[in-house]
Write a protein that holds these residues in place. Structure first.
Motif, PDB file in Angstrom:
ATOM      1  N   GLY A  73     -16.946  12.064  -0.117  1.00 50.07           N
ATOM      2  CA  GLY A  73     -17.756  11.802  -1.291  1.00 50.07           C
ATOM      3  C   GLY A  73     -17.601  10.366  -1.763  1.00 50.07           C
ATOM      4  O   GLY A  73     -16.943   9.541  -1.125  1.00 50.07           O
ATOM      5  N   THR A  74     -18.198  10.057  -2.886  1.00 50.20           N
ATOM      6  CA  THR A  74     -18.147   8.702  -3.434  1.00 50.20           C
ATOM      7  C   THR A  74     -16.755   8.397  -3.950  1.00 50.20           C
ATOM      8  O   THR A  74     -16.149   9.201  -4.648  1.00 50.20           O
ATOM      9  N   VAL A  75     -16.238   7.241  -3.567  1.00 45.90           N
ATOM     10  CA  VAL A  75     -14.922   6.814  -4.046  1.00 45.90           C
ATOM     11  C   VAL A  75     -15.118   5.600  -4.955  1.00 45.90           C
ATOM     12  O   VAL A  75     -16.128   4.897  -4.874  1.00 45.90           O
ATOM     13  N   PRO A  76     -14.161   5.335  -5.845  1.00 43.19           N
ATOM     14  CA  PRO A  76     -14.317   4.202  -6.773  1.00 43.19           C
ATOM     15  C   PRO A  76     -14.456   2.877  -6.031  1.00 43.19           C
ATOM     16  O   PRO A  76     -13.915   2.700  -4.935  1.00 43.19           O
ATOM     17  N   PRO A 129      -8.828  15.759  18.554  1.00 43.92           N
ATOM     18  CA  PRO A 129      -8.998  15.851  17.097  1.00 43.92           C
ATOM     19  C   PRO A 129      -8.645  14.506  16.450  1.00 43.92           C
ATOM     20  O   PRO A 129      -7.620  14.357  15.783  1.00 43.92           O
ATOM     21  N   TYR A 130      -9.516  13.537  16.630  1.00 40.38           N
ATOM     22  CA  TYR A 130      -9.240  12.148  16.265  1.00 40.38           C
ATOM     23  C   TYR A 130     -10.511  11.524  15.717  1.00 40.38           C
ATOM     24  O   TYR A 130     -11.606  11.717  16.261  1.00 40.38           O
ATOM     25  N   ARG A 131     -10.358  10.742  14.637  1.00 38.24           N
ATOM     26  CA  ARG A 131     -11.483   9.933  14.157  1.00 38.24           C
ATOM     27  C   ARG A 131     -10.955   8.642  13.523  1.00 38.24           C
ATOM     28  O   ARG A 131      -9.799   8.542  13.134  1.00 38.24           O
ATOM     29  N   LEU A 132     -11.863   7.685  13.427  1.00 38.19           N
ATOM     30  CA  LEU A 132     -11.591   6.366  12.863  1.00 38.19           C
ATOM     31  C   LEU A 132     -12.470   6.180  11.636  1.00 38.19           C
ATOM     32  O   LEU A 132     -13.671   6.484  11.677  1.00 38.19           O
ATOM     33  N   VAL A 133     -11.896   5.709  10.526  1.00 38.95           N
ATOM     34  CA  VAL A 133     -12.635   5.589   9.272  1.00 38.95           C
ATOM     35  C   VAL A 133     -12.365   4.227   8.628  1.00 38.95           C
ATOM     36  O   VAL A 133     -11.209   3.837   8.462  1.00 38.95           O
ATOM     37  N   ILE A 140       0.832  -1.203   0.000  1.00 35.99           N
ATOM     38  CA  ILE A 140       0.000   0.000   0.000  1.00 35.99           C
ATOM     39  C   ILE A 140       0.867   1.253   0.000  1.00 35.99           C
ATOM     40  O   ILE A 140       0.570   2.227  -0.708  1.00 35.99           O
ATOM     41  N   GLY A 141       1.937   1.236   0.768  1.00 36.73           N
ATOM     42  CA  GLY A 141       2.815   2.396   0.825  1.00 36.73           C
ATOM     43  C   GLY A 141       3.377   2.764  -0.529  1.00 36.73           C
ATOM     44  O   GLY A 141       3.475   3.941  -0.886  1.00 36.73           O
ATOM     45  N   PHE A 142       3.765   1.764  -1.311  1.00 30.75           N
ATOM     46  CA  PHE A 142       4.290   2.003  -2.655  1.00 30.75           C
ATOM     47  C   PHE A 142       3.265   2.718  -3.520  1.00 30.75           C
ATOM     48  O   PHE A 142       3.561   3.726  -4.181  1.00 30.75           O
ATOM     49  N   HIS A 143       2.034   2.211  -3.540  1.00 29.38           N
ATOM     50  CA  HIS A 143       1.002   2.825  -4.377  1.00 29.38           C
ATOM     51  C   HIS A 143       0.670   4.235  -3.899  1.00 29.38           C
ATOM     52  O   HIS A 143       0.446   5.132  -4.727  1.00 29.38           O
ATOM     53  N   LEU A 144       0.638   4.446  -2.587  1.00 32.54           N
ATOM     54  CA  LEU A 144       0.348   5.781  -2.078  1.00 32.54           C
ATOM     55  C   LEU A 144       1.458   6.764  -2.443  1.00 32.54           C
ATOM     56  O   LEU A 144       1.187   7.888  -2.884  1.00 32.54           O
ATOM     57  N   ASP A 191      -8.479   2.081  -5.354  1.00 27.45           N
ATOM     58  CA  ASP A 191      -9.625   2.662  -4.650  1.00 27.45           C
ATOM     59  C   ASP A 191      -9.223   3.077  -3.233  1.00 27.45           C
ATOM     60  O   ASP A 191      -9.613   4.138  -2.740  1.00 27.45           O
ATOM     61  N   LEU A 192      -8.454   2.215  -2.593  1.00 29.76           N
ATOM     62  CA  LEU A 192      -7.969   2.515  -1.242  1.00 29.76           C
ATOM     63  C   LEU A 192      -7.119   3.781  -1.238  1.00 29.76           C
ATOM     64  O   LEU A 192      -7.304   4.670  -0.397  1.00 29.76           O
ATOM     65  N   VAL A 193      -6.189   3.879  -2.167  1.00 28.63           N
ATOM     66  CA  VAL A 193      -5.296   5.038  -2.232  1.00 28.63           C
ATOM     67  C   VAL A 193      -6.090   6.311  -2.509  1.00 28.63           C
ATOM     68  O   VAL A 193      -5.808   7.370  -1.932  1.00 28.63           O
ATOM     69  N   GLU A 194      -7.090   6.222  -3.367  1.00 31.78           N
ATOM     70  CA  GLU A 194      -7.932   7.394  -3.632  1.00 31.78           C
ATOM     71  C   GLU A 194      -8.608   7.872  -2.351  1.00 31.78           C
ATOM     72  O   GLU A 194      -8.638   9.076  -2.058  1.00 31.78           O
ATOM     73  N   ALA A 195      -9.145   6.941  -1.576  1.00 31.99           N
ATOM     74  CA  ALA A 195      -9.801   7.312  -0.323  1.00 31.99           C
ATOM     75  C   ALA A 195      -8.809   7.917   0.667  1.00 31.99           C
ATOM     76  O   ALA A 195      -9.091   8.935   1.312  1.00 31.99           O
ATOM     77  N   MET A 196      -7.648   7.303   0.792  1.00 31.35           N
ATOM     78  CA  MET A 196      -6.627   7.832   1.708  1.00 31.35           C
ATOM     79  C   MET A 196      -6.204   9.234   1.300  1.00 31.35           C
ATOM     80  O   MET A 196      -6.070  10.127   2.139  1.00 31.35           O
ATOM     81  N   ARG A 197      -5.976   9.411  -0.003  1.00 29.94           N
ATOM     82  CA  ARG A 197      -5.516  10.716  -0.474  1.00 29.94           C
ATOM     83  C   ARG A 197      -6.543  11.807  -0.161  1.00 29.94           C
ATOM     84  O   ARG A 197      -6.185  12.931   0.223  1.00 29.94           O
ATOM     85  N   ARG A 198      -7.817  11.512  -0.324  1.00 28.82           N
ATOM     86  CA  ARG A 198      -8.843  12.504  -0.015  1.00 28.82           C
ATOM     87  C   ARG A 198      -8.912  12.787   1.480  1.00 28.82           C
ATOM     88  O   ARG A 198      -9.115  13.930   1.897  1.00 28.82           O
ATOM     89  N   LEU A 199      -8.723  11.755   2.292  1.00 28.05           N
ATOM     90  CA  LEU A 199      -8.785  11.950   3.741  1.00 28.05           C
ATOM     91  C   LEU A 199      -7.616  12.774   4.272  1.00 28.05           C
ATOM     92  O   LEU A 199      -7.728  13.392   5.327  1.00 28.05           O
ATOM     93  N   VAL A 200      -6.488  12.764   3.552  1.00 32.00           N
ATOM     94  CA  VAL A 200      -5.366  13.621   3.956  1.00 32.00           C
ATOM     95  C   VAL A 200      -5.826  15.064   4.127  1.00 32.00           C
ATOM     96  O   VAL A 200      -5.384  15.774   5.036  1.00 32.00           O
ATOM     97  N   ASP A 201      -6.739  15.495   3.274  1.00 26.41           N
ATOM     98  CA  ASP A 201      -7.193  16.884   3.268  1.00 26.41           C
ATOM     99  C   ASP A 201      -8.354  17.145   4.218  1.00 26.41           C
ATOM    100  O   ASP A 201      -8.934  18.237   4.204  1.00 26.41           O
TER     101      ASP A 201
END
Length: 336
Positions: A312-315, A256-260, A12-16, A223-233
């Motif tokens: 929002g909706t992720v792939p 300031p903590y949440r679980l997703v 996962i780290g490589f793809h991110l 799909d996972l990387v897309e979701a992670m990238r959006r959550l960064v922001d």
């Protein structure tokens, strides 16, 4: 942005890292290159990343005293994404010490480093295994997770708790992800899809646990990387500075903590996954049916309501697309 990714030579780290670099961010990738699985594959991933001018590779173990603190002091990241861990459910039955070292001590060292050198957002990888003995589906972030079935799951739950305490004590905006059965190109050799592909192509029988009936929420890595990238922001707000995103939000009342959850949202039976793999490979597998081993659960399914609320909706790539993509990579990489 300046981003530190731990476990950058991992699947996962490589793809991110590749995604962040494509966007023009400066990425420091830390990896310990443990021999849990093929180190050559990990180095091949890092070699791919090394072509990018904005990537710095650092080799070192999370447990090494002072390494993370010194790395953050030097690179001054705005974002830290912590993916490095000792992975694998079944291996934790054989070598629990590796999980204590990497997942507990290593994560503690990272939290201490971030306390000394604050960042805009700390993001941590956890696991669907944290839901343990829960039987209500889909798994929701608001479900109580107090019954881990393996030491691997227990260490990830402990990491979540430690991160919450640091978030509360030191005001560190923190998001913890729970991943669900990630697969795709450059995947891990210890995962079922990789093992099955290797064995089918070499004419070996495959061991199918639980008679093929267990269901897994397979999540394609893009799909996972897309979701992670959006959550960064989307860093969690500090108490009193923002409201929960909705009734399913896990935003802490005191930090300031949440679980997703990040999952595909479409559980698939193991035997259906094998059928799709056989079709992609163009050959049949000899299947040896076996009971589920200790620590495995019969079904996993992610509620993605909170994820969609936040970004929002992720792939949601179906296995009919994701498995052939993996097979194409496997054949190209291994010449199979």
């Amino acid at each position: 942005m300046r981003v530190l990714v731990t476990g950058s030579a991992g699947f996962i780290g490589f793809h991110l890292c590749r995604r962040l670099l494509a966007e023009g961010h400066a990425v420091t990738g830390l990896d310990g290159f443990s021999d849990y699985y093929d180190v050559g594959l990990k180095r091949a991933r890092h070699a791919e990343l090394a072509h990018e001018a904005c990537f710095e590779a650092v080799e070192g173990r999370l447990e090494a005293p002072g390494l993370l603190r010194d790395l953050l002091a030097r690179t001054k990241p705005e974002i830290v994404i912590h993916l490095a861990a000792q992975a694998g459910v079944r291996y934790s039955l054989e070598n629990p010490q590796a999980y204590a070292d990497a997942n507990l001590i290593g994560s503690f060292n990272l939290l201490e480093a971030v306390r000394a050198h604050p960042v805009r957002h700390l993001l941590l990888a956890s696991t669907s295994s944290a839901y343990g003995g829960n039987t209500a589906l889909p798994f929701r972030e608001t479900d109580r997770a107090v019954s881990p079935l393996t030491f691997y799951a227990a260490t990830k739950l402990a990491m979540e708790a430690m991160a919450h305490s640091y978030s509360h004590l030191y005001g560190i905006p923190t998001t913890a992800f729970r991943f669900f059965t990630v697969y795709g190109p450059w995947g891990r050799p210890d995962m079922a899809l990789f093992l099955f592909t290797r064995k089918i192509l070499s004419g070996e029988a495959i061991e199918v646990f639980g008679d093929g009936t267990p269901e897994r929420d397979f999540t394609y890595v893009d799909d996972l990387v897309e979701a992670m990238r959006r959550l960064v922001d989307v860093p969690p707000p500090r108490p009193g500075q923002g409201e929960p995103a909705g009734p399913e939000d896990t935003l802490s009342a005191c930090a300031p903590y949440r679980l997703v959850n990040i999952g595909g949202g479409r559980p698939v039976r193991l035997d259906a996954m094998i059928d799709a793999l056989e079709q992609a490979l163009g050959c049949r597998a000899e299947r040896i049916l076996k009971p589920l081993p200790p620590g495995d659960v019969a079904r996993t399914a992610a509620s993605t309501d909170l994820l969609r609320r936040l970004v929002g909706t992720v792939p949601e790539t179906p296995i009919a697309v994701g498995i052939p993509a993996f097979v194409a990579w496997y054949r190209a990489f291994y010449g199979a």
